[in-house]
Design a protein around this motif. Structure first.
Motif, PDB file in Angstrom:
ATOM      1  N   TYR A 123      37.593  33.119  45.829  1.00  0.00           N
ATOM      2  CA  TYR A 123      36.948  32.956  44.608  1.00  0.00           C
ATOM      3  C   TYR A 123      35.510  31.884  44.960  1.00  0.00           C
ATOM      4  CZ  TYR A 123      35.752  30.993  39.743  1.00  0.00           C
ATOM      5  OH  TYR A 123      35.203  30.970  38.622  1.00  0.00           O
ATOM      6  N   SER A 124      34.349  32.718  44.467  1.00  0.00           N
ATOM      7  CA  SER A 124      33.125  31.595  44.785  1.00  0.00           C
ATOM      8  C   SER A 124      32.890  31.083  43.505  1.00  0.00           C
ATOM      9  CB  SER A 124      32.239  32.852  44.837  1.00  0.00           C
ATOM     10  OG  SER A 124      30.902  32.153  44.804  1.00  0.00           O
ATOM     11  N   ARG A 127      29.138  31.630  42.378  1.00  0.00           N
ATOM     12  CA  ARG A 127      28.832  32.601  41.525  1.00  0.00           C
ATOM     13  C   ARG A 127      29.995  32.863  40.268  1.00  0.00           C
ATOM     14  NH1 ARG A 127      30.325  36.933  44.082  1.00  0.00           N
ATOM     15  NH2 ARG A 127      31.002  36.134  46.019  1.00  0.00           N
ATOM     16  N   LYS A 128      31.091  32.005  40.381  1.00  0.00           N
ATOM     17  CA  LYS A 128      32.034  32.151  39.200  1.00  0.00           C
ATOM     18  C   LYS A 128      32.691  33.316  39.211  1.00  0.00           C
ATOM     19  CE  LYS A 128      30.672  28.310  36.475  1.00  0.00           C
ATOM     20  NZ  LYS A 128      30.203  27.629  35.164  1.00  0.00           N
ATOM     21  N   LYS A 129      32.969  33.830  40.361  1.00  0.00           N
ATOM     22  CA  LYS A 129      33.210  35.425  40.454  1.00  0.00           C
ATOM     23  C   LYS A 129      34.409  35.446  41.558  1.00  0.00           C
ATOM     24  CE  LYS A 129      31.882  40.049  40.896  1.00  0.00           C
ATOM     25  NZ  LYS A 129      30.732  41.015  40.943  1.00  0.00           N
ATOM     26  N   ALA A 130      35.381  36.062  41.523  1.00  0.00           N
ATOM     27  CA  ALA A 130      36.448  36.327  42.531  1.00  0.00           C
ATOM     28  C   ALA A 130      35.853  37.782  43.368  1.00  0.00           C
ATOM     29  CB  ALA A 130      37.878  36.510  42.379  1.00  0.00           C
ATOM     30  N   ASP A 131      36.132  37.626  44.686  1.00  0.00           N
ATOM     31  CA  ASP A 131      36.064  38.747  45.384  1.00  0.00           C
ATOM     32  C   ASP A 131      37.131  39.645  45.460  1.00  0.00           C
ATOM     33  OD1 ASP A 131      33.242  38.139  45.977  1.00  0.00           O
ATOM     34  OD2 ASP A 131      33.317  36.940  47.318  1.00  0.00           O
ATOM     35  N   SER A 132      37.332  40.893  45.806  1.00  0.00           N
ATOM     36  CA  SER A 132      38.301  41.532  45.899  1.00  0.00           C
ATOM     37  C   SER A 132      38.065  42.965  46.900  1.00  0.00           C
ATOM     38  CB  SER A 132      38.830  42.035  44.445  1.00  0.00           C
ATOM     39  OG  SER A 132      37.860  42.739  43.589  1.00  0.00           O
ATOM     40  N   GLN A 247      44.846  31.493  42.279  1.00  0.00           N
ATOM     41  CA  GLN A 247      45.211  30.701  43.662  1.00  0.00           C
ATOM     42  C   GLN A 247      45.470  31.605  44.776  1.00  0.00           C
ATOM     43  OE1 GLN A 247      49.193  28.723  41.943  1.00  0.00           O
ATOM     44  NE2 GLN A 247      48.169  26.846  42.781  1.00  0.00           N
ATOM     45  N   SER A 248      45.004  31.085  45.793  1.00  0.00           N
ATOM     46  CA  SER A 248      45.074  31.741  46.973  1.00  0.00           C
ATOM     47  C   SER A 248      46.606  31.775  47.588  1.00  0.00           C
ATOM     48  CB  SER A 248      44.301  31.141  48.412  1.00  0.00           C
ATOM     49  OG  SER A 248      44.881  31.456  49.585  1.00  0.00           O
ATOM     50  N   GLU A 249      46.971  32.815  48.172  1.00  0.00           N
ATOM     51  CA  GLU A 249      48.434  32.725  48.641  1.00  0.00           C
ATOM     52  C   GLU A 249      48.908  31.755  49.650  1.00  0.00           C
ATOM     53  OE1 GLU A 249      49.415  37.504  48.711  1.00  0.00           O
ATOM     54  OE2 GLU A 249      48.245  36.739  50.295  1.00  0.00           O
ATOM     55  N   GLN A 250      47.830  31.245  50.216  1.00  0.00           N
ATOM     56  CA  GLN A 250      48.348  30.107  51.131  1.00  0.00           C
ATOM     57  C   GLN A 250      48.068  28.541  50.237  1.00  0.00           C
ATOM     58  OE1 GLN A 250      45.537  32.553  52.241  1.00  0.00           O
ATOM     59  NE2 GLN A 250      47.309  33.777  52.507  1.00  0.00           N
ATOM     60  N   GLU A 450      43.126  36.615  53.846  1.00  0.00           N
ATOM     61  CA  GLU A 450      41.863  36.004  54.043  1.00  0.00           C
ATOM     62  C   GLU A 450      41.876  34.926  55.321  1.00  0.00           C
ATOM     63  OE1 GLU A 450      43.513  33.684  50.613  1.00  0.00           O
ATOM     64  OE2 GLU A 450      43.426  35.545  51.438  1.00  0.00           O
ATOM     65  N   GLU A 451      43.140  34.446  55.657  1.00  0.00           N
ATOM     66  CA  GLU A 451      43.020  33.521  56.777  1.00  0.00           C
ATOM     67  C   GLU A 451      43.565  34.107  58.145  1.00  0.00           C
ATOM     68  OE1 GLU A 451      45.472  30.050  55.784  1.00  0.00           O
ATOM     69  OE2 GLU A 451      44.385  29.338  54.065  1.00  0.00           O
ATOM     70  N   ASN A 452      43.676  35.210  58.234  1.00  0.00           N
ATOM     71  CA  ASN A 452      43.930  35.914  59.492  1.00  0.00           C
ATOM     72  C   ASN A 452      42.612  35.901  60.364  1.00  0.00           C
ATOM     73  OD1 ASN A 452      45.746  38.241  57.587  1.00  0.00           O
ATOM     74  ND2 ASN A 452      46.675  36.682  58.938  1.00  0.00           N
TER      75      ASN A 452
END
Length: 735
Positions: A123-124, A127-132, A247-250, A450-452
């Motif tokens: 989530y940026s 930009r108030k936008k989520a990347d997917s 929320q991020s999974e992590q 995203e954390e790999n």
């Protein structure tokens, strides 16, 4: 029988060492496994099944099996259930896609299906936008990321249909049979004594646990947190139905704990299970967390928030006004051992979880009744026991598949099948486990997140939508055909025909997680050889056999029976793959000497040297590391490897040859896999893709009354039910 016992002992001396630490200490294990010894293993498979009749299942014949004989031994349906029309419509839609598409536009991905899914990975704020990313997860794995609560779409729809049929008060036993299968399977291998019953509120009705499948779930909460803060030191999430911020999974373990509790609540909502949960913690936790967890188990008897005790008072058998909460918090350590408990390498909580599940007596010689403290709900009698870490997703599908597999193995052990020495070569080239005490077990898988590390992303080709294991590889397991391993009298009419049964994966190595869990496994060995410490299940019958074995060893006896060994049914493999919900496992490097395939290290090292000599990866060290230093084993590849290993084993039987390394993936001569032994230039036909989709989604078990019957054999291979696979020249008649 004596011959089988002798052969089993001989097989034990030729197998991979039980523990990798022993492998390092004893140089003899570092050599390649002897092919001669492997042949001896293969030749023992027929006798092994005879010896299996003397395992846990026969020990309890006078109790569980006889008590539920009618429930466990019912005939298949003679009329098609309502769900058959739905899956046949899927086949028609697939065929229509092929028919309506010009041949030059038909692509290899036509065989895959599933809704288009979107994964938001970042989530940026600026930009108030989520990347997917967009994609389709065709793996069939139930995940916290993409699957709906209730075991996935197929199980949700099946449960809704079951509720309709049951509410109609239908007296048609054939119509009810598929919807009662989970409970019937559970009671067939559950506690014989009936146990203590409790009442709880389900769908605003007072329900008794009597005649339900009683399930105990133990949740290991060590390591749960939000960032570096212990979870219990943060406020619990709000349970309002309004949209939540991304929320991020992590980010926090709370989202994964909530998902697990909602899945447990869905189990109770089916009306087949009465579930109680023990949450294992190192130190006392705030009451607000206890109330929050209890409120997520409303269908199991929990009280919703805000707590309304006057609406949750239930009269038990003694007419005491007591609300039996489905939740119990167990502080598993003392002030002196709290630091050890929090240490993820110590294996402390894994040992506590095993102790609570087994309830082994410190004195005496009986596994029943339990002698642990009466305040612990684990002291009560249950049909099924589930041990899991908070990060492992447990669903209705997971429980249903475990119970079906356990009953299938019980059917094989109790079968009257007699395999003579003259007929034994028919299955002589199929390997077998080293123990006749087989317990269905699980493998964890993770998605790319995203954390790999980028090396793992390269290995996955940037695919966020396919889960992969990191604790096993293709060398971690072998295949075996177990005759008559189909419950509910499916094989009764076959007599001594060994072609009725199914294929099974059996674990030839221990599962190898990354640090710190790999060290926890060394301190506390999993109950089942080749199984997991972080998600496993036992029936009451399994528990008693394991406890009796522990008592025997404690008393210094030398002849104490076999240790349980992990197996997975090939046709329902994806149901035994459990999502590691934080999805941070891929891209982590294993410790030296503690990685999957440790029994055959020469394979990867020789390949690495060969590639270096040929300079195939010159100046590409990152890609070399991704290939050899990180284990990324996708679910689809695991099914493919297992299928080809089984098909080549059967092919070797017809050719009267001994399989050697590499031939499990060579060219077939007599029989082949209908799905995998093809050239992927154009897609597999619609029927093949449809059958594999059903198998991956766990429908070979959910719709067992139809897919295991003689009415529908088109998907027998995909469901792991065809011993002889597909003949290449037509000179082999498949079962």
């Amino acid at each position: 029988t004596n011959m089988a016992g002798n052969q089993i002992k001989m097989m034990e001396t030729t197998t991979t060492p039980h523990h990798p630490a022993t492998q390092e200490e004893d140089g003899e294990y570092n050599a390649a496994p002897s092919r001669t010894n492997m042949a001896l293993k293969l030749l023992c498979s027929a006798a092994l099944l005879v010896g299996a009749a003397h395992t846990v299942y026969t020990n309890g014949n006078s109790e569980g099996i006889e008590r539920n004989d009618n429930a466990a031994r019912r005939r298949l349906l003679t009329s098609k259930p309502s769900y058959v029309d739905d899956i046949h419509q899927e086949l028609k839609d697939r065929q229509k896609l092929f028919d309506d598409t010009p041949p030059e536009e038909v692509k290899y991905w036509f065989e895959y299906s599933g809704p288009l899914q979107r994964y938001y990975y970042r989530y940026s704020k600026s930009r108030k936008k989520a990347d997917s990313f967009e994609g389709r997860d065709d793996s069939g794995i139930i995940s916290g990321r993409f699957s709906e609560i209730g075991g996935g779409d197929d199980y949700i729809k099946f449960a809704e249909e079951a509720q309709k049929v049951k509410r109609s008060n239908s007296q048609n036993t054939e119509e009810l049979r598929p919807y009662n299968r989970l409970k019937d399977n559970c009671l067939a291998l559950g506690t014989a004594a009936g146990g203590k019953n409790w009442s709880f509120l389900n769908n605003e009705k007072v329900v008794s646990s009597e005649d339900l499948c009683k399930v105990l779930i133990l949740l290991n909460m060590v390591g749960a947190g939000q960032g570096t803060t212990v979870l219990w030191e943060t406020p619990p999430p709000s349970l309002v139905d309004s949209p939540r911020p991304w929320q991020s999974e992590q980010e926090t373990a709370a989202m994964h704990l909530e998902r697990n509790l909602r899945e447990i609540n869905a189990m109770c909502a089916t009306g087949d299970m009465a579930v109680r949960v023990q949450v294992l913690v190192c130190e006392p936790i705030p009451a607000e967390w206890t109330n929050w967890m209890d409120s997520l188990l409303v269908d199991c008897g929990g009280s919703p928030l805000p707590s309304a005790i006057e609406n949750a008072v239930i009269h038990n058998n003694n007419n005491d006004e007591t609300r039996y909460s489905p939740l119990q918090i167990v502080v598993s350590s003392s002030p002196d051992t709290a630091d050890t408990c929090h240490n993820l390498k110590s294996g402390f909580m894994e040992k506590r979880m095993q102790d609570l599940m087994l309830a082994a007596p410190s004195t005496g010689s009986s596994s029943f009744p339990k002698t642990t403290h009466q305040d612990l709900i684990s002291t009560d009698d249950f049909d099924v026991y589930i041990g899991a870490k908070w990060s492992s997703l447990i669903t209705t599908r997971t429980v249903n598949s475990f119970l079906q597999a356990s009953n299938d193995l019980a059917a094989a052990a109790n079968s009257d099948l007699k395999i003579s020495e003259q007929k034994s070569p028919e299955i002589a080239h199929m390997g077998g486990p080293t123990s006749p005490f087989l317990v269905p077990s699980f493998v964890r898988m993770s998605y790319v997140s995203e954390e790999n590390n980028k090396v793992a992303k390269w290995r996955m080709h940037g695919d966020f939508f396919h889960p992969a294991a990191w604790e096993v590889c293709r060398d971690s397991f072998d295949m075996t055909w177990i005759p008559h391993s189909l419950s509910h009298q499916v094989c009764d009419a076959k007599g001594n025909d060994a072609s009725c049964g199914q294929w099974w994966l059996y674990m030839a190595e221990e599962q190898m997680p990354t640090t710190p869990e790999v060290y926890a496994n060394e301190e506390t060995v999993p109950l089942v050889r080749g199984g997991s410490n972080f998600v496993y299940m036992l029936t009451e019958r399994h528990r008693r056999e394991i406890v009796d074995n522990l008592i025997c060893k404690r008393d210094g006896n030398s002849n104490c029976g076999q240790e349980p060994q992990a197996v997975i049914p090939l046709g329902d493999l994806e149901s035994f793959v459990v999502n590691f919900m934080p999805n941070t496992a891929l891209g982590k490097k294993h410790q030296t000497g503690r990685r999957p395939g440790y029994s055959r290290p020469y394979n990867s090292e020789e390949n690495r040297v060969e590639i270096k000599e040929k300079k195939k990866l010159k100046d590409q060290e990152d890609i070399e590391k991704a290939l050899f230093d990180y284990t990324v084993y996708p679910a689809a590849l695991m099914r493919k490897d297992a299928t080809l290993k089984a098909a080549r084993a059967r092919d070797a039987t017809f050719n009267n040859i001994e399989l050697k390394d590499g031939e499990a993936y060579g060219i077939p001569k007599k029989v082949k896999s209908q799905y995998y032994d093809v050239s992927i230039i154009k897609p597999r036909d619609a029927l093949n893709g449809w059958c594999m989709s059903l198998a991956r989604r766990g429908l070979c078990v959910l719709y067992a009354d139809y897919l295991r019957s003689g009415d529908e054999r088109r998907c027998a291979e995909h469901c792991g039910l065809s011993m002889d696979w597909t003949s290449i020249d037509g000179d082999v008649q498949s079962a």
